[in-house]
Write a protein that holds these residues in place. Structure first.
Motif, PDB file in Angstrom:
ATOM      1  N   THR A  91       0.810  -1.264  -0.227  1.00 13.77           N
ATOM      2  CA  THR A  91      -0.100   0.039  -0.158  1.00 13.77           C
ATOM      3  C   THR A  91       0.845   1.086  -0.116  1.00 13.77           C
ATOM      4  OG1 THR A  91      -0.105  -0.049   2.368  1.00 13.77           O
ATOM      5  CG2 THR A  91      -2.073  -1.156   0.852  1.00 13.77           C
ATOM      6  N   LEU A  93       2.884   3.785  -1.893  1.00 11.16           N
ATOM      7  CA  LEU A  93       3.160   4.249  -3.306  1.00 11.16           C
ATOM      8  C   LEU A  93       3.845   5.390  -3.571  1.00 11.16           C
ATOM      9  CD1 LEU A  93      -0.679   3.801  -4.613  1.00 11.16           C
ATOM     10  CD2 LEU A  93       1.036   2.230  -4.691  1.00 11.16           C
ATOM     11  N   GLY A 142       2.550   8.967  -0.409  1.00 14.04           N
ATOM     12  CA  GLY A 142       1.802   7.688  -0.795  1.00 14.04           C
ATOM     13  C   GLY A 142       2.086   6.764   0.502  1.00 14.04           C
ATOM     14  N   VAL A 180      -0.319  -2.773  -7.982  1.00 13.16           N
ATOM     15  CA  VAL A 180      -0.581  -1.432  -8.655  1.00 13.16           C
ATOM     16  C   VAL A 180       0.568  -1.276  -9.900  1.00 13.16           C
ATOM     17  CG1 VAL A 180      -0.684   0.918  -8.244  1.00 13.16           C
ATOM     18  CG2 VAL A 180      -1.270  -0.707  -6.412  1.00 13.16           C
ATOM     19  N   GLY A 184      -1.244   3.046 -12.558  1.00 12.30           N
ATOM     20  CA  GLY A 184      -2.300   3.101 -11.409  1.00 12.30           C
ATOM     21  C   GLY A 184      -3.584   2.093 -11.418  1.00 12.30           C
ATOM     22  N   VAL A 243       3.630   5.413 -11.321  1.00 12.34           N
ATOM     23  CA  VAL A 243       3.326   4.867  -9.890  1.00 12.34           C
ATOM     24  C   VAL A 243       4.131   3.660  -9.762  1.00 12.34           C
ATOM     25  CG1 VAL A 243       1.385   4.327  -8.426  1.00 12.34           C
ATOM     26  CG2 VAL A 243       0.882   5.805 -10.310  1.00 12.34           C
ATOM     27  N   GLN A 245       4.860   0.994  -7.019  1.00 14.46           N
ATOM     28  CA  GLN A 245       4.357   0.341  -5.741  1.00 14.46           C
ATOM     29  C   GLN A 245       5.461  -0.208  -4.933  1.00 14.46           C
ATOM     30  OE1 GLN A 245       2.109  -3.383  -6.477  1.00 14.46           O
ATOM     31  NE2 GLN A 245       0.928  -3.329  -4.763  1.00 14.46           N
ATOM     32  N   THR A 248       8.199   4.925  -1.243  1.00 17.03           N
ATOM     33  CA  THR A 248       7.386   6.232  -1.014  1.00 17.03           C
ATOM     34  C   THR A 248       8.690   7.151  -1.337  1.00 17.03           C
ATOM     35  OG1 THR A 248       8.654   5.952   1.155  1.00 17.03           O
ATOM     36  CG2 THR A 248       6.156   5.375   1.022  1.00 17.03           C
TER      37      THR A 248
END
Length: 293
Positions: A91, A93, A142, A180, A184, A243, A245, A248
């Protein structure tokens, strides 16, 4: 003399705000997605001095311009890409963006000059989130978590939005089973199929592009808002934005430069303080010593 006193006091206030900005940068050096701020200084309107008499002829004439002080006009964020840090969390991103504009070459600060001599700023990409009132906000932090309802939330509790304008919901699917893509799009690792939302369409994270990033207003907690939401648009296919995954985005603060800025502001503050003390001693002599003559 009083004019100089006011100018020194204005300088102290300006340097205090510059110092506060540097301290805030240092405090957020490890905050994901944080964008460093710089302080813009501006002088108060200049005064044009004229001599009442010059020499025996009593002629009047201009002496020159006199600055009447300086103030910290605003805090300006620096929207440059931060380094990515691997976390391994499904989770987490990060946005990796380098949006180009035809005919322009942006410098390290994201600025370019067009053919008309105008400064142009590089468009920036953001995650699109909604606060508790449903108002749209933008962030580069993210570090998302998933609540019991399957909603993806920012550290401050704002809901991540999808391309359909609704919150991203992955109820019934373990976060570790979600992939992801660079665009996205959410994929169920177990089935290899896209995650389907409540509208029957695949769930895709809404990455918004802000053409004029300096129109963004900082709200705190790494969140920005636009007075005119129409200034943001959805990311278009082919734009250089990905994006990532499991990553950060680190803060783009330069700790060494922030420390130098903090110490410089402190020294300038002390210099203005000494000026005020000098004026104070001069006024003391004027009132208590010369006044007795």
């Amino acid at each position: 003399m009083m004019r100089g006193l006011y100018m020194a006091a204005a300088g102290m206030i300006a340097q205090q705000r510059k110092h506060d900005a540097a301290v805030n940068n240092i405090a957020n050096a490890n905050t994901p997605g944080y964008k460093a701020v710089t302080t813009t200084m501006r002088t108060f309107p200049e005064a044009l001095l004229h001599a009442i008499r010059t020499g025996d002829a009593g002629r009047r004439g201009p002496i020159g311009r006199l600055a009447t002080g300086v103030f910290a006009e605003e805090y300006v964020p620096l929207f440059v890409q931060g380094d990515l840090a691997s976390t391994g969390r499904a989770t987490d991103l990060a946005i990796l963006a380098d949006i180009r504009v035809d005919g322009l070459e942006f410098d390290a600060a994201g600025r370019a000059v067009n053919a008309n001599g105008e400064t142009v700023y590089q468009p920036q990409a953001f995650f699109t989130v909604a606060n508790e009132n449903g108002d749209v906000r933008f962030t580069r932090n993210g570090q998302f978590t998933v609540n019991a309802a399957g909603e993806w939330l920012t550290p401050s509790g704002m809901r991540l939005l999808g391309t359909n304008g609704q919150p991203v919901v992955t109820a019934g699917i373990d976060a570790a089973d979600i992939q992801v893509t660079a665009a996205g799009l959410l994929i169920n690792r177990r089935t290899g199929e896209p995650v389907i939302g409540g509208d029957g369409e695949p769930v895709q994270i809404l990455v918004s592009v802000v053409e004029q990033p300096y129109n963004l207003i900082r709200e705190g907690n790494g969140v920005f808002v636009l007075e005119n939401p129409a200034e943001a648009r959805a990311l278009q296919p082919g734009e250089n934005v990905r994006v990532m995954q499991g990553y950060t985005e680190r803060s783009n603060v330069d700790p060494l430069q922030a420390t130098v800025d903090m110490m410089t502001a402190l020294r300038m503050y002390e210099a203005n303080q000494q000026v005020i003390q000098t004026f104070d001693r001069t006024l003391d002599k004027t009132v208590n010593d010369i006044g007795r003559l």
